[in-house]
Write a protein that holds these residues in place. Structure first.
Motif, PDB file in Angstrom:
ATOM      1  N   PRO A 112       0.879  -1.274  -0.046  1.00 24.63           N
ATOM      2  CA  PRO A 112      -0.082  -0.064   0.103  1.00 24.63           C
ATOM      3  C   PRO A 112       0.981   1.090  -0.174  1.00 24.63           C
ATOM      4  O   PRO A 112       1.788   1.491   0.704  1.00 24.63           O
ATOM      5  CB  PRO A 112      -0.738  -0.046   1.543  1.00 24.63           C
ATOM      6  N   GLY A 113       0.433   2.048  -0.844  1.00 23.52           N
ATOM      7  CA  GLY A 113       1.276   3.381  -0.874  1.00 23.52           C
ATOM      8  C   GLY A 113       2.480   3.302  -1.634  1.00 23.52           C
ATOM      9  O   GLY A 113       3.035   4.454  -2.010  1.00 23.52           O
ATOM     10  N   LYS A 114       2.942   2.242  -2.421  1.00 27.75           N
ATOM     11  CA  LYS A 114       4.013   1.917  -3.156  1.00 27.75           C
ATOM     12  C   LYS A 114       3.787   2.309  -4.609  1.00 27.75           C
ATOM     13  O   LYS A 114       2.601   1.659  -4.919  1.00 27.75           O
ATOM     14  CB  LYS A 114       4.689   0.603  -2.874  1.00 27.75           C
ATOM     15  N   SER A 115       4.723   2.668  -5.185  1.00 27.55           N
ATOM     16  CA  SER A 115       4.375   2.776  -6.791  1.00 27.55           C
ATOM     17  C   SER A 115       4.422   1.457  -7.498  1.00 27.55           C
ATOM     18  O   SER A 115       4.936   0.388  -7.133  1.00 27.55           O
ATOM     19  CB  SER A 115       5.832   3.531  -7.396  1.00 27.55           C
ATOM     20  N   LYS A 116       3.457   1.396  -8.316  1.00 30.91           N
ATOM     21  CA  LYS A 116       3.242   0.064  -9.103  1.00 30.91           C
ATOM     22  C   LYS A 116       4.141   0.142 -10.435  1.00 30.91           C
ATOM     23  O   LYS A 116       4.128  -1.086 -10.944  1.00 30.91           O
ATOM     24  CB  LYS A 116       1.830  -0.234  -9.534  1.00 30.91           C
ATOM     25  N   ALA A 117       4.848   0.917 -10.582  1.00 23.78           N
ATOM     26  CA  ALA A 117       5.511   1.087 -11.857  1.00 23.78           C
ATOM     27  C   ALA A 117       6.603  -0.162 -11.995  1.00 23.78           C
ATOM     28  O   ALA A 117       6.766  -0.640 -13.234  1.00 23.78           O
ATOM     29  CB  ALA A 117       6.497   2.444 -11.754  1.00 23.78           C
ATOM     30  N   ALA A 118       7.139  -0.504 -10.777  1.00 29.10           N
ATOM     31  CA  ALA A 118       8.295  -1.587 -11.214  1.00 29.10           C
ATOM     32  C   ALA A 118       7.506  -2.753 -11.832  1.00 29.10           C
ATOM     33  O   ALA A 118       8.357  -3.668 -12.180  1.00 29.10           O
ATOM     34  CB  ALA A 118       8.904  -1.871  -9.741  1.00 29.10           C
ATOM     35  N   TYR A 119       6.257  -3.284 -11.583  1.00 29.06           N
ATOM     36  CA  TYR A 119       5.791  -4.183 -12.186  1.00 29.06           C
ATOM     37  C   TYR A 119       4.772  -3.853 -13.368  1.00 29.06           C
ATOM     38  O   TYR A 119       3.879  -4.714 -13.638  1.00 29.06           O
ATOM     39  CB  TYR A 119       4.912  -4.934 -11.033  1.00 29.06           C
ATOM     40  N   LYS A 120       5.094  -3.049 -14.085  1.00 29.45           N
ATOM     41  CA  LYS A 120       4.071  -2.560 -15.034  1.00 29.45           C
ATOM     42  C   LYS A 120       4.201  -3.373 -16.217  1.00 29.45           C
ATOM     43  O   LYS A 120       2.955  -3.695 -16.792  1.00 29.45           O
ATOM     44  CB  LYS A 120       4.535  -1.158 -15.492  1.00 29.45           C
ATOM     45  N   PHE A 121       5.145  -4.206 -16.292  1.00 34.72           N
ATOM     46  CA  PHE A 121       4.929  -5.298 -17.570  1.00 34.72           C
ATOM     47  C   PHE A 121       3.998  -6.410 -17.160  1.00 34.72           C
ATOM     48  O   PHE A 121       3.688  -7.125 -18.041  1.00 34.72           O
ATOM     49  CB  PHE A 121       6.641  -5.810 -17.714  1.00 34.72           C
ATOM     50  N   TYR A 122       3.806  -6.764 -15.975  1.00 33.63           N
ATOM     51  CA  TYR A 122       3.077  -7.660 -15.710  1.00 33.63           C
ATOM     52  C   TYR A 122       1.539  -7.166 -15.546  1.00 33.63           C
ATOM     53  O   TYR A 122       0.578  -8.034 -15.574  1.00 33.63           O
ATOM     54  CB  TYR A 122       3.256  -8.095 -13.946  1.00 33.63           C
ATOM     55  N   THR A 123       1.322  -5.924 -15.396  1.00 35.66           N
ATOM     56  CA  THR A 123       0.169  -5.396 -15.122  1.00 35.66           C
ATOM     57  C   THR A 123      -0.741  -4.441 -16.271  1.00 35.66           C
ATOM     58  O   THR A 123      -1.833  -4.764 -16.674  1.00 35.66           O
ATOM     59  CB  THR A 123       0.033  -4.667 -14.048  1.00 35.66           C
ATOM     60  N   ASP A 124       0.197  -3.980 -16.941  1.00 39.01           N
ATOM     61  CA  ASP A 124      -0.272  -2.885 -17.991  1.00 39.01           C
ATOM     62  C   ASP A 124       0.008  -3.462 -19.505  1.00 39.01           C
ATOM     63  O   ASP A 124      -0.818  -2.814 -20.360  1.00 39.01           O
ATOM     64  CB  ASP A 124       0.507  -1.642 -17.895  1.00 39.01           C
ATOM     65  N   TYR A 125       0.620  -4.370 -19.924  1.00 38.56           N
ATOM     66  CA  TYR A 125       1.197  -4.469 -21.220  1.00 38.56           C
ATOM     67  C   TYR A 125       0.675  -5.926 -21.729  1.00 38.56           C
ATOM     68  O   TYR A 125       0.845  -7.213 -21.017  1.00 38.56           O
ATOM     69  CB  TYR A 125       2.573  -4.816 -21.448  1.00 38.56           C
ATOM     70  N   SER A 126       0.223  -6.047 -22.798  1.00 40.21           N
ATOM     71  CA  SER A 126       0.203  -7.190 -23.729  1.00 40.21           C
ATOM     72  C   SER A 126       1.497  -7.498 -24.449  1.00 40.21           C
ATOM     73  O   SER A 126       2.095  -6.315 -25.114  1.00 40.21           O
ATOM     74  CB  SER A 126      -0.858  -7.052 -24.835  1.00 40.21           C
ATOM     75  N   ILE A 127       2.029  -8.713 -24.322  1.00 37.54           N
ATOM     76  CA  ILE A 127       3.297  -9.008 -24.868  1.00 37.54           C
ATOM     77  C   ILE A 127       3.562 -10.007 -25.849  1.00 37.54           C
ATOM     78  O   ILE A 127       2.743 -11.229 -25.771  1.00 37.54           O
ATOM     79  CB  ILE A 127       4.201  -9.519 -23.517  1.00 37.54           C
ATOM     80  N   GLY A 128       4.172  -9.738 -26.897  1.00 46.39           N
ATOM     81  CA  GLY A 128       4.355 -10.641 -28.133  1.00 46.39           C
ATOM     82  C   GLY A 128       5.587 -10.381 -28.689  1.00 46.39           C
ATOM     83  O   GLY A 128       6.107  -9.304 -28.992  1.00 46.39           O
ATOM     84  N   PHE A 129       5.316 -11.174 -30.074  1.00 48.17           N
ATOM     85  CA  PHE A 129       6.305 -11.120 -31.183  1.00 48.17           C
ATOM     86  C   PHE A 129       5.508 -10.993 -32.511  1.00 48.17           C
ATOM     87  O   PHE A 129       4.674 -11.861 -33.016  1.00 48.17           O
ATOM     88  CB  PHE A 129       7.202 -12.388 -31.518  1.00 48.17           C
ATOM     89  N   LEU A 130       5.510  -9.953 -32.983  1.00 46.96           N
ATOM     90  CA  LEU A 130       5.002  -9.490 -34.403  1.00 46.96           C
ATOM     91  C   LEU A 130       5.838 -10.068 -35.520  1.00 46.96           C
ATOM     92  O   LEU A 130       5.373 -10.822 -36.513  1.00 46.96           O
ATOM     93  CB  LEU A 130       4.916  -8.040 -34.763  1.00 46.96           C
TER      94      LEU A 130
END
Length: 373
Positions: A112-130
C-alpha cells in the motif's frame, strides 16, 4: 490436472521485472484445455503438481539439479539452449498468453502506498512477437543462426484489449518486409507501444521514422549501438531522425561491451573496449540520447571487471548519467568506495583515457544538441 509453471529467472533474481512469455503461453494453453495452472513461487511447492514446466531466459540463472531431474518436468528457453532453444508447439505458440499467471505474485509484492511502476510489464502490457528473426547473425546474439526477419504472430493473437499498452519482443522488426502492414495494425489500436529489444537504427529510412513516430510510442524509444565501427551510420541516422520527425521521447541505446569479435579476449582488448564503450556513450551524449550498458558475460573475467560494473551503474541510472561525470559518480560513492578505487586504478593504467572520466552529458550535448530530454 494440476499444472505448475516455474519462471526460474523470477525465483533466482530478486529484481526480475519482466514476465516470461513462454510460461504465460503454456499456462494459457492448459487453461483452455480445462486444467488448473499456477505459478510456482518456491521450489518446495513442486510436489503438489501433476505436470511441471520450467523456463528461463538467462544462462546464469541457477536451477537445482534435483529439479531438472523430475520425471514430470519439461524445461526450456534460451537460458538452457541459448541459440538452439526449441520453439513451443504451434498450439501453444499461437495461443493467447495467460496474463493472469503472475497475478498472485504481483499482489504479494505490491505494498500500500508504493508505486506500481516496477511491475508495469506484469499489469499493463500485452506482450508478444510480431516478427521473428534477424539477418545480421551477430555472434553474441541468440539469433545468430537466423538469416531474416519474418512475420510471427498477428497482433490479435496476443493483445488483451483490457491492457492499455503493447510490448513487442521482436529481434529486428524493421528488417521484415511486411513491417508497414504490421506497424499499421499496431497504430490502429491507438495504444501506446514499445519494442523492448530495440530497433535497428542503421537500416531505418525516413518513411519508417515518420511512420513509427506517428504512433503513441512509450516513454523511451530503444535502439542499439553495439559496435564503435557503426559510429558514422549511427550519427547519420540520428541526424536524419532529427530532420524527419519532431522527437519528444527519450532515445535510449543499448551499448554492448566486453565482446571481442576476434574471439580472443587478449589482455590488450579490455582497455580498448572500455575506451570504445565510453566513446559510444560520448557520441550518444552529444545527441542527448541515453546509453544503457549491456555487459557480455566475459566482462566478469576481465581485469577491469570493477570498471565495467561502475560504468554500467553510472550509465544505467539516467539521473546520474545526465548530471554527473563518471569520476563524479564514483567520488560520490565515497573516497574509500570500490567505485572510486576502480576508476583511480583504471586511470593509472590508462592516463590517455582520462578525458572520458570527466565527460558530462550536459557539456557534450551542448556541442550538438538534438533531442529534448
Amino acid at each position: 490436472m494440476r499444472v505448475g509453471i516455474i519462471d526460474a529467472d523470477l525465483l533466482y533474481r530478486p529484481r526480475q521485472r519482466f514476465p516470461n512469455l513462454a510460461c504465460m503461453k503454456i499456462s494459457g494453453f492448459y487453461k483452455r484445455e480445462g486444467h488448473r495452472t499456477e505459478l510456482i513461487q518456491d521450489y518446495k511447492e513442486i510436489r503438489r503438481y501433476d505436470r511441471l514446466f520450467l523456463f528461463k531466459v538467462f544462462t546464469d540463472t541457477y536451477v537445482p539439479n534435483e529439479i531438472l531431474q523430475l520425471e514430470n518436468l519439461t524445461y526450456g528457453g534460451t537460458g538452457f539452449y541459448y541459440d538452439k532453444a526449441p520453439p513451443l508447439p504451434e498450439e501453444m505458440e499461437h495461443g493467447m498468453p495467460d496474463y493472469e499467471l503472475y497475478q498472485d505474485y504481483i499482489q504479494g509484492k505490491m505494498q500500500p502506498g508504493k508505486s506500481k511502476a516496477a511491475y508495469k510489464f506484469y499489469t499493463d502490457y500485452s506482450i508478444g512477437f510480431l516478427t521473428r528473426g534477424c539477418f545480421r547473425q551477430c555472434e553474441f546474439c541468440v539469433n545468430k543462426n537466423s538469416k531474416r526477419s519474418v512475420p510471427a504472430s498477428p497482433l490479435e493473437e496476443f493483445m488483451d484489449s483490457s491492457r492499455k499498452k503493447l510490448c513487442f519482443l521482436d529481434d529486428n522488426f524493421l528488417a521484415c518486409r511486411e513491417w508497414e502492414r504490421l506497424l499499421d495494425s499496431v497504430l490502429e489500436t491507438g495504444k501506446r507501444f514499445q519494442f523492448r529489444q530495440g530497433l535497428d537504427l542503421r537500416i531505418m529510412q525516413e518513411s519508417q521514422m515518420k511512420k513509427l513516430f506517428s504512433g503513441k510510442l512509450d516513454d523511451t524509444v530503444l535502439f542499439a549501438f553495439d559496435d564503435i565501427r557503426d559510429r558514422d551510420v549511427i550519427e547519420r541516422k540520428l541526424d536524419l531522425l532529427n530532420r524527419a520527425v519532431p522527437v519528444h521521447k527519450r532515445i535510449k541505446f543499448y551499448v554492448l561491451c566486453g565482446f571481442d569479435r576476434a574471439g580472443l579476449w587478449k589482455p590488450d582488448f579490455w582497455g580498448q573496449d572500455i575506451r570504445d564503450t565510453l566513446e559510444r556513450a560520448r557520441i550518444l551524449m552529444r545527441y542527448k540520447c541515453l546509453a544503457y550498458i549491456m555487459r557480455y558475460e566475459k566482462c566478469w573475467q576481465s581485469p577491469y571487471r570493477g570498471m565495467y560494473i561502475t560504468i554500467s551503474r553510472w550509465c544505467n541510472q539516467p539521473a546520474q548519467y545526465a548530471k554527473k561525470s563518471l569520476r563524479e559518480f564514483a567520488a560520490e560513492q565515497g573516497e574509500n568506495s570500490a567505485a572510486c578505487r576502480y576508476v583511480q586504478e583504471f586511470e593509472k593504467k590508462h592516463p590517455e583515457l582520462s578525458e572520458y572520466l570527466d565527460m558530462k552529458y550536459e557539456e557534450e550535448a551542448s556541442h550538438g544538441a538534438v533531442y529534448g530530454y
